[in-house]
Design an enzyme around this catalytic site. Structure first.
Site, PDB file in Angstrom:
ATOM      1  N   ARG A 296      -6.746   4.603  -4.890  1.00  0.00           N
ATOM      2  CA  ARG A 296      -7.990   4.801  -4.166  1.00  0.00           C
ATOM      3  C   ARG A 296      -8.342   6.276  -4.215  1.00  0.00           C
ATOM      4  O   ARG A 296      -7.449   7.134  -4.086  1.00  0.00           O
ATOM      5  CB  ARG A 296      -7.833   4.348  -2.706  1.00  0.00           C
ATOM      6  CG  ARG A 296      -9.132   4.322  -1.942  1.00  0.00           C
ATOM      7  CD  ARG A 296      -8.950   4.025  -0.464  1.00  0.00           C
ATOM      8  NE  ARG A 296      -8.649   5.244   0.288  1.00  0.00           N
ATOM      9  CZ  ARG A 296      -8.649   5.288   1.627  1.00  0.00           C
ATOM     10  NH1 ARG A 296      -8.900   4.192   2.333  1.00  0.00           N
ATOM     11  NH2 ARG A 296      -8.367   6.423   2.252  1.00  0.00           N
TER      12      ARG A 296
ATOM     13  N   TYR B  87     -14.328  10.763   6.061  1.00  0.00           N
ATOM     14  CA  TYR B  87     -13.210   9.829   6.124  1.00  0.00           C
ATOM     15  C   TYR B  87     -12.329   9.955   4.887  1.00  0.00           C
ATOM     16  O   TYR B  87     -12.822  10.116   3.764  1.00  0.00           O
ATOM     17  CB  TYR B  87     -13.704   8.365   6.240  1.00  0.00           C
ATOM     18  CG  TYR B  87     -12.558   7.463   5.912  1.00  0.00           C
ATOM     19  CD1 TYR B  87     -12.432   6.905   4.632  1.00  0.00           C
ATOM     20  CD2 TYR B  87     -11.514   7.313   6.813  1.00  0.00           C
ATOM     21  CE1 TYR B  87     -11.323   6.174   4.300  1.00  0.00           C
ATOM     22  CE2 TYR B  87     -10.396   6.583   6.472  1.00  0.00           C
ATOM     23  CZ  TYR B  87     -10.297   6.016   5.221  1.00  0.00           C
ATOM     24  OH  TYR B  87      -9.183   5.329   4.887  1.00  0.00           O
TER      25      TYR B  87
ATOM     26  N   ASP C 144     -13.288   3.586  -0.540  1.00  0.00           N
ATOM     27  CA  ASP C 144     -13.574   3.063   0.801  1.00  0.00           C
ATOM     28  C   ASP C 144     -14.826   3.741   1.357  1.00  0.00           C
ATOM     29  O   ASP C 144     -14.811   4.947   1.605  1.00  0.00           O
ATOM     30  CB  ASP C 144     -12.373   3.350   1.718  1.00  0.00           C
ATOM     31  CG  ASP C 144     -12.456   2.583   3.034  1.00  0.00           C
ATOM     32  OD1 ASP C 144     -11.441   2.537   3.742  1.00  0.00           O
ATOM     33  OD2 ASP C 144     -13.529   2.029   3.344  1.00  0.00           O
TER      34      ASP C 144
ATOM     35  N   HIS D 263     -16.176   2.855   4.152  1.00  0.00           N
ATOM     36  CA  HIS D 263     -15.812   2.948   5.575  1.00  0.00           C
ATOM     37  C   HIS D 263     -17.005   2.683   6.495  1.00  0.00           C
ATOM     38  O   HIS D 263     -17.261   3.434   7.442  1.00  0.00           O
ATOM     39  CB  HIS D 263     -15.201   4.321   5.875  1.00  0.00           C
ATOM     40  CG  HIS D 263     -14.054   4.241   6.853  1.00  0.00           C
ATOM     41  ND1 HIS D 263     -14.179   4.541   8.175  1.00  0.00           N
ATOM     42  CD2 HIS D 263     -12.771   3.872   6.687  1.00  0.00           C
ATOM     43  CE1 HIS D 263     -13.019   4.392   8.782  1.00  0.00           C
ATOM     44  NE2 HIS D 263     -12.145   3.975   7.905  1.00  0.00           N
TER      45      HIS D 263
ATOM     46  N   GLU E 223     -15.064  -0.695  -0.801  1.00  0.00           N
ATOM     47  CA  GLU E 223     -14.569  -1.265   0.455  1.00  0.00           C
ATOM     48  C   GLU E 223     -15.487  -0.938   1.636  1.00  0.00           C
ATOM     49  O   GLU E 223     -16.004   0.165   1.737  1.00  0.00           O
ATOM     50  CB  GLU E 223     -13.177  -0.715   0.734  1.00  0.00           C
ATOM     51  CG  GLU E 223     -12.588  -1.158   2.050  1.00  0.00           C
ATOM     52  CD  GLU E 223     -11.269  -0.491   2.355  1.00  0.00           C
ATOM     53  OE1 GLU E 223     -10.668   0.094   1.437  1.00  0.00           O
ATOM     54  OE2 GLU E 223     -10.852  -0.513   3.521  1.00  0.00           O
TER      55      GLU E 223
ATOM     56  N   GLU F 231     -10.650  -5.148   7.121  1.00  0.00           N
ATOM     57  CA  GLU F 231      -9.507  -4.581   7.860  1.00  0.00           C
ATOM     58  C   GLU F 231      -9.745  -4.630   9.363  1.00  0.00           C
ATOM     59  O   GLU F 231      -8.781  -4.656  10.129  1.00  0.00           O
ATOM     60  CB  GLU F 231      -9.227  -3.159   7.415  1.00  0.00           C
ATOM     61  CG  GLU F 231     -10.280  -2.151   7.776  1.00  0.00           C
ATOM     62  CD  GLU F 231      -9.952  -0.766   7.242  1.00  0.00           C
ATOM     63  OE1 GLU F 231      -9.611  -0.645   6.051  1.00  0.00           O
ATOM     64  OE2 GLU F 231     -10.016   0.186   8.019  1.00  0.00           O
TER      65      GLU F 231
ATOM     66  N   ARG G  95      -9.693  -8.188   3.519  1.00  0.00           N
ATOM     67  CA  ARG G  95      -8.703  -7.149   3.858  1.00  0.00           C
ATOM     68  C   ARG G  95      -7.967  -7.440   5.161  1.00  0.00           C
ATOM     69  O   ARG G  95      -7.203  -6.594   5.632  1.00  0.00           O
ATOM     70  CB  ARG G  95      -9.411  -5.810   3.990  1.00  0.00           C
ATOM     71  CG  ARG G  95     -10.119  -5.331   2.774  1.00  0.00           C
ATOM     72  CD  ARG G  95      -9.401  -4.206   2.070  1.00  0.00           C
ATOM     73  NE  ARG G  95      -9.227  -3.012   2.867  1.00  0.00           N
ATOM     74  CZ  ARG G  95      -8.087  -2.339   2.918  1.00  0.00           C
ATOM     75  NH1 ARG G  95      -7.030  -2.800   2.264  1.00  0.00           N
ATOM     76  NH2 ARG G  95      -7.961  -1.245   3.636  1.00  0.00           N
TER      77      ARG G  95
ATOM     78  N   HIS H 282      -5.004  -4.682   4.401  1.00  0.00           N
ATOM     79  CA  HIS H 282      -4.988  -3.318   4.938  1.00  0.00           C
ATOM     80  C   HIS H 282      -3.532  -2.874   5.081  1.00  0.00           C
ATOM     81  O   HIS H 282      -2.664  -3.675   5.426  1.00  0.00           O
ATOM     82  CB  HIS H 282      -5.664  -3.375   6.296  1.00  0.00           C
ATOM     83  CG  HIS H 282      -5.915  -2.078   6.960  1.00  0.00           C
ATOM     84  ND1 HIS H 282      -6.077  -1.979   8.324  1.00  0.00           N
ATOM     85  CD2 HIS H 282      -6.047  -0.823   6.489  1.00  0.00           C
ATOM     86  CE1 HIS H 282      -6.305  -0.717   8.651  1.00  0.00           C
ATOM     87  NE2 HIS H 282      -6.303   0.001   7.548  1.00  0.00           N
TER      88      HIS H 282
ATOM     89  N   ASP I 293      -1.336   3.557  10.208  1.00  0.00           N
ATOM     90  CA  ASP I 293      -1.341   3.096  11.597  1.00  0.00           C
ATOM     91  C   ASP I 293      -0.969   1.628  11.719  1.00  0.00           C
ATOM     92  O   ASP I 293      -1.052   1.054  12.810  1.00  0.00           O
ATOM     93  CB  ASP I 293      -2.686   3.378  12.271  1.00  0.00           C
ATOM     94  CG  ASP I 293      -3.878   2.977  11.413  1.00  0.00           C
ATOM     95  OD1 ASP I 293      -4.179   3.714  10.465  1.00  0.00           O
ATOM     96  OD2 ASP I 293      -4.488   1.934  11.699  1.00  0.00           O
TER      97      ASP I 293
ATOM     98  N   GLU J 202      -2.609  -2.547   0.168  1.00  0.00           N
ATOM     99  CA  GLU J 202      -2.738  -1.104   0.441  1.00  0.00           C
ATOM    100  C   GLU J 202      -1.386  -0.570   0.865  1.00  0.00           C
ATOM    101  O   GLU J 202      -0.668  -1.200   1.643  1.00  0.00           O
ATOM    102  CB  GLU J 202      -3.757  -0.865   1.548  1.00  0.00           C
ATOM    103  CG  GLU J 202      -3.923   0.608   1.915  1.00  0.00           C
ATOM    104  CD  GLU J 202      -5.007   0.833   2.946  1.00  0.00           C
ATOM    105  OE1 GLU J 202      -5.554  -0.141   3.449  1.00  0.00           O
ATOM    106  OE2 GLU J 202      -5.304   2.003   3.235  1.00  0.00           O
TER     107      GLU J 202
ATOM    108  N   TRP K 200     -17.974   5.603  12.052  1.00  0.00           N
ATOM    109  CA  TRP K 200     -16.955   6.482  11.461  1.00  0.00           C
ATOM    110  C   TRP K 200     -16.242   5.786  10.332  1.00  0.00           C
ATOM    111  O   TRP K 200     -15.969   4.596  10.397  1.00  0.00           O
ATOM    112  CB  TRP K 200     -15.936   6.917  12.511  1.00  0.00           C
ATOM    113  CG  TRP K 200     -14.849   7.721  11.873  1.00  0.00           C
ATOM    114  CD1 TRP K 200     -14.936   9.003  11.414  1.00  0.00           C
ATOM    115  CD2 TRP K 200     -13.535   7.260  11.531  1.00  0.00           C
ATOM    116  NE1 TRP K 200     -13.778   9.389  10.834  1.00  0.00           N
ATOM    117  CE2 TRP K 200     -12.882   8.338  10.881  1.00  0.00           C
ATOM    118  CE3 TRP K 200     -12.849   6.055  11.696  1.00  0.00           C
ATOM    119  CZ2 TRP K 200     -11.565   8.235  10.410  1.00  0.00           C
ATOM    120  CZ3 TRP K 200     -11.557   5.947  11.240  1.00  0.00           C
ATOM    121  CH2 TRP K 200     -10.937   7.051  10.619  1.00  0.00           C
TER     122      TRP K 200
HETATM  123  C1  CS2 Z   1      -8.870   2.821   6.203  1.00  0.00           C
HETATM  124  C2  CS2 Z   1      -7.958   3.107   7.338  1.00  0.00           C
HETATM  125  O1  CS2 Z   1      -6.908   2.342   5.023  1.00  0.00           O
HETATM  126  C3  CS2 Z   1      -8.129   2.132   5.078  1.00  0.00           C
HETATM  127  O2  CS2 Z   1      -8.768   1.429   4.300  1.00  0.00           O
HETATM  128  O3  CS2 Z   1     -10.043   2.152   6.508  1.00  0.00           O
HETATM  129  O4  CS2 Z   1      -7.405   4.371   7.100  1.00  0.00           O
HETATM  130  C4  CS2 Z   1      -8.601   3.107   8.715  1.00  0.00           C
HETATM  131  O5  CS2 Z   1      -9.517   4.193   8.800  1.00  0.00           O
HETATM  132  C5  CS2 Z   1      -7.525   3.258   9.761  1.00  0.00           C
HETATM  133  O6  CS2 Z   1      -6.600   2.211   9.601  1.00  0.00           O
HETATM  134  C6  CS2 Z   1      -8.109   3.224  11.160  1.00  0.00           C
HETATM  135  O7  CS2 Z   1      -7.072   3.309  12.108  1.00  0.00           O
HETATM  136 MG    MG Z   2     -10.659   0.912   4.928  1.00  0.00          MG
END
Ligand code: CS2
Ligand code: MG
Length: 402
Positions: free
Chosen positions: A147, A159, A210, A212, A236, A262, A283, A312, A316, A339, A402
């Site tokens: 990515r 982002y 992404d 986002h 994405e 996600e 996702r 996803h 986190d 991912e 965001w």
């Molecule tokens: C993102 C994530 O991994 C991804 O595709 O969209 O980094 C997302 O921003 C975080 O999981 C939010 O906590």
């Molecule tokens: Mg994402």
């Protein structure tokens, strides 16, 4: 066998994680990830106050019945907090079932469908040149899928561009930090990034991006069309997906493959997207979409409509989720890609695991269950840190995505 206890472990080895441990009267226990970035304590409380008391005395083998009980019995169905809590219970129960059967989770699901799970890494940089160097680094690590996210000229932040290139953690402040966004600056810049990638690296690697959630459907159609010469593996989250019908507009304008989901927490979030073939990859994940039991339902619906999985896998989502996801990915017939945002060494030390990475693929290992454990003594050294995901405002101050 009976459930005798459920314990919620909140720790922060570099970032917050919420883990559920379910214990039984035969000394076998199971783990589930319950991490919802920026809302961790909401899920921890939901588990402690509203779910665990209802689990005591139940037969842990009755995974489906417990899932149905927690979903239908909540009355207030769906939503990220509820479904994350249900996911943690579900994952822990599948872990227990694997340990009782002395089988790795993928065997319980139907056995291996592939030799390895193709994963994608995250190349990012403050500008195109730095991002190209990161793509080269990930290619050097053997990734087949990469990515790419870069800074946007004229924007202080955006982002996906991390401070240290490897470990990306967007939840960076107790109260949400505010970023400024410009769609026009972004749309002018992104095609140049992918042209530069294809000029330097050719078409050997799967390249992903992404968006986002930041465009309107027609803007997403414009971006998809502009990216067609660079043959992305997927674009994405091109636009917020509450309006599933909005993707019809994107599909009218571009053949760039679309990945969404996600933030989805049930099959209802993607039913139209899948049945109208408005997306190419879904996702949804183990931790946020109701666990293995519900993610399997989403994958089965997707299979009917040529939609593949693309779970996803950001930092986190804890190693417990990654472990369970890799077993799911090893089995699921309509697999697309997984991912893999690497966790920090501190996180990996708190969550010893059986899975491993090798030349662009990951393997779940053959430990019974999902193969991930938690070192609670070490976890206790990393107390919870209040954290929130950033917010975006447009240049005129309007709130944005965001
Ligand atoms: C993102 C994530 O991994 C991804 O595709 O969209 O980094 C997302 O921003 C975080 O999981 C939010 O906590
Ligand atoms: Mg994402």
């Amino acid at each position: 066998m009976k459930i005798t206890a459920g314990r919620v472990i909140v720790c922060s080895p570099g970032r917050n994680f919420v883990t559920l441990r379910i214990e039984t009267d035969e000394g076998i226990d199971g783990l589930g990830d319950a991490t919802l970035n920026g809302r961790e304590l909401a899920v921890a409380t939901y588990l402690t106050e509203h779910i665990i008391p209802a689990l005591i005395g139940r037969d842990p083998a009755m995974i489906e019945d417990i899932w149905q009980y927690l979903y239908r019995g909540a009355y207030w169905r769906r939503g990220p907090v509820t479904m994350c809590a249900i996911a943690a219970v579900d994952t822990a129960l599948w872990d227990i079932k694997g340990k009782v059967a002395r089988l790795p989770l993928y065997q319980l699901l139907g056995g291996r469908s592939r030799d390895g799970v193709m994963v994608y890494g995250h190349a990012n940089g403050k500008d195109i040149d730095e991002t190209l160097d990161e793509v080269a680094r990930y290619a050097g690590l053997g990734y087949k899928a990469i990515r790419a996210q870069s800074g946007i000229p004229g924007l202080a932040s955006t982002y996906g561009v991390s401070k240290d290139r490897m470990y990306y953690e967007p939840a960076d402040a107790a109260i949400a930090s505010e970023n400024v966004w410009s769609t026009s600056k972004y749309l002018d810049h992104v095609p140049k990034l992918f042209e530069a990638i294809r000029v330097r690296f050719g078409f050997e690697h799967h390249i992903l991006h992404d968006v986002h959630h930041r465009l309107t459907p027609i803007e997403a159609g414009r971006l998809g069309k502009a990216l067609e010469p660079y043959r992305l593996f997927w674009m994405e989250d091109p636009t917020p997906a509450e309006n599933q019908e909005g993707f019809r507009l994107i599909r009218q304008h571009t053949v760039t493959p679309i990945a969404v989901g996600e933030v989805f927490n049930t099959i209802h979030d993607c039913q139209t997207l899948i049945t109208e073939q408005l997306i190419d990859f879904v996702r949804a994940t183990v931790v946020h979409a109701g666990g293995i039991t519900h993610l399997r339902r989403i994958a089965h619906l997707a299979e009917l409509y040529h939609v593949r999985t693309g779970c996803h896998g950001a930092t986190d989502l804890s190693p417990v989720c990654m472990g369970a996801a890799l077993h799911f990915d090893t089995w699921v017939p309509n697999f697309g890609v997984q991912e893999y945002m690497r966790h920090t060494p501190e996180t990996d030390a708190v969550f010893p695991h059986a899975y491993w990475y090798d030349q662009g693929y990951m393997h779940p290992g053959d430990a019974p269950g999902h193969g991930v454990v938690i070192d609670e003594k070490l976890a206790a050294k990393y107390p919870y840190q209040p954290s929130a995901l950033p917010v975006n405002r447009l240049e005129d101050g309007s709130m944005w995505n965001w």
